[in-house]
Design an enzyme around this catalytic site. Structure first.
Site, mmCIF file in Angstrom:
data_model
loop_
_atom_site.group_PDB
_atom_site.id
_atom_site.type_symbol
_atom_site.label_atom_id
_atom_site.label_comp_id
_atom_site.label_asym_id
_atom_site.label_seq_id
_atom_site.Cartn_x
_atom_site.Cartn_y
_atom_site.Cartn_z
ATOM 1 N N GLU A 264 -12.038 29.275 2.248
ATOM 2 C CA GLU A 264 -12.747 29.993 2.806
ATOM 3 C C GLU A 264 -14.092 29.430 3.484
ATOM 4 O O GLU A 264 -14.365 30.029 4.565
ATOM 5 C CB GLU A 264 -12.693 30.958 1.661
ATOM 6 C CG GLU A 264 -12.596 32.055 0.948
ATOM 7 C CD GLU A 264 -11.603 31.172 -1.058
ATOM 8 O OE1 GLU A 264 -11.755 29.534 -0.612
ATOM 9 O OE2 GLU A 264 -11.025 31.646 -1.378
ATOM 10 N N CYS B 42 -14.697 31.587 -5.039
ATOM 11 C CA CYS B 42 -15.659 30.329 -5.766
ATOM 12 C C CYS B 42 -16.876 31.157 -5.416
ATOM 13 O O CYS B 42 -16.888 31.878 -4.103
ATOM 14 C CB CYS B 42 -15.621 29.743 -5.900
ATOM 15 S SG CYS B 42 -16.456 28.947 -4.374
ATOM 16 N N CYS C 197 -13.152 24.511 0.059
ATOM 17 C CA CYS C 197 -13.101 24.949 -0.407
ATOM 18 C C CYS C 197 -12.107 25.926 1.174
ATOM 19 O O CYS C 197 -12.586 26.064 2.367
ATOM 20 C CB CYS C 197 -13.479 26.807 -1.132
ATOM 21 S SG CYS C 197 -13.822 26.034 -2.122
ATOM 22 N N CYS D 213 -18.492 30.157 -1.913
ATOM 23 C CA CYS D 213 -17.419 31.163 -1.471
ATOM 24 C C CYS D 213 -17.557 32.257 -1.115
ATOM 25 O O CYS D 213 -18.034 32.834 0.230
ATOM 26 C CB CYS D 213 -16.043 31.286 -1.132
ATOM 27 S SG CYS D 213 -15.243 29.206 -0.919
ATOM 28 N N GLU E 257 -9.408 18.123 0.758
ATOM 29 C CA GLU E 257 -9.608 18.338 -0.821
ATOM 30 C C GLU E 257 -10.144 16.708 -0.257
ATOM 31 O O GLU E 257 -9.486 16.407 0.882
ATOM 32 C CB GLU E 257 -8.879 17.809 -2.053
ATOM 33 C CG GLU E 257 -8.776 19.423 -2.046
ATOM 34 C CD GLU E 257 -8.048 19.300 -3.296
ATOM 35 O OE1 GLU E 257 -7.228 18.191 -3.488
ATOM 36 O OE2 GLU E 257 -7.977 20.284 -4.411
ATOM 37 N N ASN F 26 -7.930 25.114 2.213
ATOM 38 C CA ASN F 26 -9.151 23.477 1.373
ATOM 39 C C ASN F 26 -8.456 22.264 1.838
ATOM 40 O O ASN F 26 -7.355 22.242 1.954
ATOM 41 C CB ASN F 26 -8.364 23.813 0.141
ATOM 42 C CG ASN F 26 -7.497 24.385 -0.724
ATOM 43 O OD1 ASN F 26 -6.224 23.995 -0.351
ATOM 44 N ND2 ASN F 26 -6.896 23.601 -2.308
HETATM 45 N N1 THU Z 1 -10.708 25.872 -4.160
HETATM 46 C C1 THU Z 1 -10.747 27.288 -2.607
HETATM 47 O O1 THU Z 1 -10.178 26.142 -1.772
HETATM 48 N N2 THU Z 1 -11.002 28.631 -2.643
HETATM 49 C C2 THU Z 1 -11.334 28.545 -4.328
HETATM 50 O O2 THU Z 1 -12.752 29.992 -3.748
HETATM 51 C C3 THU Z 1 -10.926 28.202 -4.992
HETATM 52 C C4 THU Z 1 -10.925 27.121 -5.690
HETATM 53 C C5 THU Z 1 -9.846 25.063 -3.772
HETATM 54 C C6 THU Z 1 -11.127 23.838 -3.721
HETATM 55 C C7 THU Z 1 -9.767 22.836 -4.729
HETATM 56 O O3 THU Z 1 -9.300 21.963 -3.491
HETATM 57 C C8 THU Z 1 -9.137 23.729 -5.632
HETATM 58 O O4 THU Z 1 -8.707 24.938 -4.939
HETATM 59 C C9 THU Z 1 -9.488 23.305 -6.842
HETATM 60 O O5 THU Z 1 -10.638 24.481 -7.178
#
Ligand code: THU
Length: 163
Positions: A75, A112, A73, A115, A64, A62
């Site tokens: 994925e 999520c 994310c 994804c 940010e 991920n």
């Molecule tokens: N996140 C992911 O990388 N994958 C997911 O399926 C759920 C959430 C990340 C996004 C964000 O950077 C952090 O987790 C908190 O939501």
């Protein structure tokens, strides 16, 4: 009126030694990718490893952003990376590994909704299932055979009427 129950098979492993060698390696690749996540805001690091039919493994984590919605994310970073570098090569499996520096994540973190939808696009395009392997830093490992299992009644391109 018809009532339809929709379910799926979730495979739960207590220990990674119960997995195939390929799955063990893919989970290790996802855990290694997680370490390089850029997650200064959520402190929630996620790594993903995509196994392709040609044996290549493509990773993502991920990323940010101070403008929160601009982040992505793990994925999707991984799956878009695979699509960019190996277009048209079938995706076999995606391993996902999550951890938080704020608390201990004990259950495998599931992808999520965005994804799931994104992985689903590739599953439908290639017309073969993409299995998912989920694990946090410790605790059980979840496996499902197809992303469609965790995205029932998915939206897809057939609704657009162009194909
Ligand atoms: N996140 C992911 O990388 N994958 C997911 O399926 C759920 C959430 C990340 C996004 C964000 O950077 C952090 O987790 C908190 O939501």
């Amino acid at each position: 009126m018809e009532k339809r129950k929709i379910g799926f098979e979730l495979f739960i492993f207590d220990d990674e030694t119960e997995l195939s060698q390929n799955d063990q390696k893919l989970l290790r690749d996802a855990a290694a990718a997680r370490e390089n996540a850029y997650a200064p805001y959520s402190k929630f690091k996620v790594g993903a490893a995509v196994l392709l039919e040609n044996g290549e493994v493509v990773i993502g984590n991920n990323q940010e952003n101070a403008s929160y919605p601009s982040g992505l994310c793990a994925e999707r970073v991984a799956i878009f990376h695979a699509g960019a570098e190996y277009p048209g090569v079938t995706i076999k499996s995606v391993a996902i590994s999550a951890s938080s520096s704020k608390h201990e994540v004990e259950e495998p973190a599931a992808p999520c909704g965005n994804c799931r939808q994104t992985i689903m696009e590739y599953e439908q395009k290639q017309n073969s299932p993409i299995s998912l392997l989920l694990r946090s830093e410790k605790g059980p490992i979840y496996k499902c055979s197809s992303v469609a299992d965790i995205l029932p009644l998915a939206f897809n391109s057939s609704f657009l009427g162009d194909s």
